[in-house]
Each structure stands twice: as structure tokens, then as C-alpha cells.
Enzyme design. Structure first.
Site, PDB file in Angstrom:
ATOM      1  CG  HIS A 115      -1.975  -1.105   1.111  1.00  0.00           C
ATOM      2  ND1 HIS A 115      -2.733  -1.528   2.172  1.00  0.00           N
ATOM      3  CD2 HIS A 115      -2.345  -1.888   0.064  1.00  0.00           C
ATOM      4  CE1 HIS A 115      -3.540  -2.503   1.783  1.00  0.00           C
ATOM      5  NE2 HIS A 115      -3.315  -2.756   0.508  1.00  0.00           N
ATOM      6  CB  ALA A 224       2.837  -8.643  16.677  1.00  0.00           C
TER       7      ALA A 224
HETATM    8  N1  APR Z   1      -0.690  -7.708  17.682  1.00  0.00           N
HETATM    9  C1  APR Z   1      -1.267  -8.361  16.636  1.00  0.00           C
HETATM   10  N2  APR Z   1      -2.452  -7.983  16.086  1.00  0.00           N
HETATM   11  C2  APR Z   1      -3.069  -6.918  16.634  1.00  0.00           C
HETATM   12  C3  APR Z   1      -2.539  -6.193  17.728  1.00  0.00           C
HETATM   13  C4  APR Z   1      -1.291  -6.635  18.253  1.00  0.00           C
HETATM   14  N3  APR Z   1      -0.719  -6.009  19.300  1.00  0.00           N
HETATM   15  N4  APR Z   1      -3.408  -5.178  18.023  1.00  0.00           N
HETATM   16  C5  APR Z   1      -4.427  -5.270  17.143  1.00  0.00           C
HETATM   17  N5  APR Z   1      -4.240  -6.310  16.312  1.00  0.00           N
HETATM   18  C6  APR Z   1      -5.079  -6.761  15.190  1.00  0.00           C
HETATM   19  C7  APR Z   1      -6.551  -6.448  15.320  1.00  0.00           C
HETATM   20  O1  APR Z   1      -7.257  -7.499  15.975  1.00  0.00           O
HETATM   21  C8  APR Z   1      -6.983  -6.346  13.839  1.00  0.00           C
HETATM   22  O2  APR Z   1      -7.428  -7.603  13.348  1.00  0.00           O
HETATM   23  O3  APR Z   1      -4.641  -6.045  14.044  1.00  0.00           O
HETATM   24  C9  APR Z   1      -5.710  -5.953  13.101  1.00  0.00           C
HETATM   25  C10 APR Z   1      -5.723  -4.550  12.536  1.00  0.00           C
HETATM   26  O4  APR Z   1      -6.717  -4.486  11.551  1.00  0.00           O
HETATM   27  P1  APR Z   1      -6.892  -3.142  10.696  1.00  0.00           P
HETATM   28  O5  APR Z   1      -6.905  -1.973  11.610  1.00  0.00           O
HETATM   29  O6  APR Z   1      -8.067  -3.373   9.775  1.00  0.00           O
HETATM   30  O7  APR Z   1      -5.556  -3.041   9.844  1.00  0.00           O
HETATM   31  P2  APR Z   1      -5.177  -3.788   8.485  1.00  0.00           P
HETATM   32  O8  APR Z   1      -5.760  -5.154   8.444  1.00  0.00           O
HETATM   33  O9  APR Z   1      -3.711  -3.640   8.336  1.00  0.00           O
HETATM   34  O10 APR Z   1      -5.913  -2.856   7.376  1.00  0.00           O
HETATM   35  C11 APR Z   1      -5.684  -3.174   6.026  1.00  0.00           C
HETATM   36  O11 APR Z   1      -6.930  -1.203   5.380  1.00  0.00           O
HETATM   37  O12 APR Z   1      -7.372   1.024   5.753  1.00  0.00           O
HETATM   38  C12 APR Z   1      -6.693   0.138   4.935  1.00  0.00           C
HETATM   39  O13 APR Z   1      -4.767   0.583   3.684  1.00  0.00           O
HETATM   40  C13 APR Z   1      -5.218   0.392   4.997  1.00  0.00           C
HETATM   41  O14 APR Z   1      -3.407  -1.210   4.966  1.00  0.00           O
HETATM   42  C14 APR Z   1      -4.652  -0.901   5.575  1.00  0.00           C
HETATM   43  C15 APR Z   1      -5.722  -1.914   5.211  1.00  0.00           C
END
Ligand code: APR
Length: 232
Positions: A115, A224
Site C-alpha cells: 500500500h 505480535a
Molecule cells: N498484535 C497483533 N495484532 C493486533 C494487535 C497486536 N498487538 N493489536 C491489534 N491487532 C489486530 C486487530 O485485531 C486487527 O485484526 O490487528 C488488526 C488490525 O486491523 P486493521 O486496523 O483493519 O488493519 P489492516 O488489516 O492492516 O488494514 C488493512 O486497510 O485502511 C486500509 O490501507 C489500509 O493497509 C490498511 C488496510
């Protein structure tokens, strides 16, 4: 956390597929769920081409806010363990949805940014892309000409060369570890299927279940850093 069923040293070709959750412990807000940035900001106002064409100043105000926020954050143990596995000699590819650059700051060298990056800007007239770390960055070139954040906004296509390289790494890995993604944004959310279909051992690291959890061989319900500490 007790020892994990997966020990990273048992594998030679590893793909870490990461989302915002891996940077949560660095203080970078995730996008969805508790404290998610899309709960505070409407991406249609600040993170899409129409918004940029309509009001580049507002888009850059949000983008500079995110750059400042991330510039004040540091890679966490999760980023550092992934970099250490690569330095230890395994063939590691990080396929990240994140734009924060924390994998690179932790020392990871083979990072594919699906991205784009907070730290790159693009001249839409020429297509020229450059790295830019000023915070804040004065993005206006002249009256109607602005540097565009080199990130993939909603509605944009991903870069074909990056996707092809990611799919190639995923289809030849023996371990695929998804960390911290809600698996709701396509086409990135399709990538884990390539690993499963090619027979890699597939692991999901996420404190919460996701809509893709059922395709994984192992689901580790932990943060993580805790999960990776138990895998190294
Ligand atoms: N360790 C591991 N996972 C975690 C932690 C942690 N400490 N804290 C939160 N999470 C998890 C949450 O449960 C959730 O499933 O990380 C995930 C974050 O999800 P999103 O906020 O949706 O992020 P992401 O999946 O990267 O979004 C994908 O969406 O908005 C667009 O371009 C943007 O790249 C992004 C894409």
C-alpha cells in the site's frame, strides 16, 4: 507465553504478511477496531484521490499528522524479531500492508509495501517518486501542483510489480505468518490463499479471530511481540 507450535528456525523460506496490528505496540493506531484511525477520520475526506483533487491541503494536513505520529514511534519487538530472522540467514520476505516504514527501521531488508509508504511522495505529472522524511513536508510545488502521497488510497490499484513479487514469494515459501491484519481489504486479503494452496504452513497471529482464520493451520491468539517471542 509458552513455547509456540511453530519454531521459525525450522523453516528456510518465510513470508511475514503484516498489517496495522504489528505496529500497534509501537503506538501507531490501527485502522479498525478499538482506537482505529478510521473511527476518527473519514477516509473519503482525507485518503482518496477525489479528496486530494478536491482539497490537497486538507489531505496533506492529515498525511503530515500521520507522518509526525509515526516519526515519533519506534519499531517494537515484533518488527525486531522479524528482522533478526532475516539476518540469521533464512530467506525472509515481509509483505506488508503498512505504510509506516517500521519494518525497514527495525532492519528488515526485503520488504514489499503493498500500500505504498508514508515516506514517499509522487509527482503525478511525471510519475517521479522520491523518499521524503521532512515532518511536516511542504508538499505544494506551485499553485495547482502538489506532491501526492505515494500510498495506495481506497479505489487505487496496487502496483503490479509489487503484487507479482509478493505472490512469487508467497507461492514459494514454506512458512506463511500473517500478523495483525483484519483481512478485510482486497486484493491484499486474498494473498493468504496463495500460501495455503501451495502447501505452506500457514499461521495467523492476531488477538482476535478474523474472517480468514479458518484457512490457517495455526491461529495464535496473542499480540505480535508475544507470539514472535515464543516462535524464535
Ligand atoms: N498484535 C497483533 N495484532 C493486533 C494487535 C497486536 N498487538 N493489536 C491489534 N491487532 C489486530 C486487530 O485485531 C486487527 O485484526 O490487528 C488488526 C488490525 O486491523 P486493521 O486496523 O483493519 O488493519 P489492516 O488489516 O492492516 O488494514 C488493512 O486497510 O485502511 C486500509 O490501507 C489500509 O493497509 C490498511 C488496510
Amino acid at each position: 507465553m509458552s513455547e509456540s507450535p511453530i519454531q521459525l528456525g525450522d523453516y528456510s523460506r518465510v513470508v511475514f504478511f503484516t498489517g496495522a496490528g504489528i505496529s500497534a505496540e509501537s503506538g501507531v493506531p490501527t485502522y479498525r477496531g478499538k482506537g482505529g484511525i478510521w473511527k476518527e477520520y473519514d477516509y473519503e475526506q482525507y485518503a482518496c484521490q477525489d479528496a486530494f483533487d478536491r482539497d490537497p491541503e486538507a489531505v496533506w494536513e492529515f498525511h503530515n499528522y500521520r507522518r509526525q505520529l509515526v516519526a515519533d514511534c519506534k519499531p517494537n519487538t515484533g518488527h525486531e524479531i522479524i528482522a533478526a530472522v532475516e539476518q540469521r540467514g533464512a530467506q525472509v520476505t515481509v509483505v506488508t500492508q503498512n505504510i509506516d516504514g517500521l519494518h525497514q527501521r527495525a532492519g528488515s531488508e526485503r520488504v514489499l509495501e503493498l500500500h505504498g509508504s508514508l515516506w514517499k511522495v509522487r509527482d503525478e505529472l511525471s510519475g517521479f517518486v522520491k523518499e521524503q522524511f521532512d515532518v511536516p513536508f511542504q508538499a505544494q510545488i506551485d499553485y495547482a501542483h502538489w506532491w501526492r502521497p505515494d500510498i495506495v488510497w481506497f479505489g487505487d490499484s496496487l502496483r503490479g510489480d509489487v503484487v507479482r513479487e509478493a505472490v512469487s514469494a508467497i507461492e514459494s515459501c514454506d512458512l506463511f505468518v500473517s500478523i495483525g491484519t483484519s483481512a478485510v481489504v482486497y486484493p491484499a486479503a486474498e494473498l493468504p490463499y496463495h500460501a495455503r494452496d501451495r502447501g505452506a504452513v500457514c499461521v495467523e497471529v492476531n488477538p482476535e479471530q478474523t474472517r480468514l482464520s479458518s484457512i490457517y493451520d495455526h491461529c495464535i491468539r496473542a499480540t505480535a511481540s508475544d507470539a514472535l517471542r515464543a516462535m524464535i
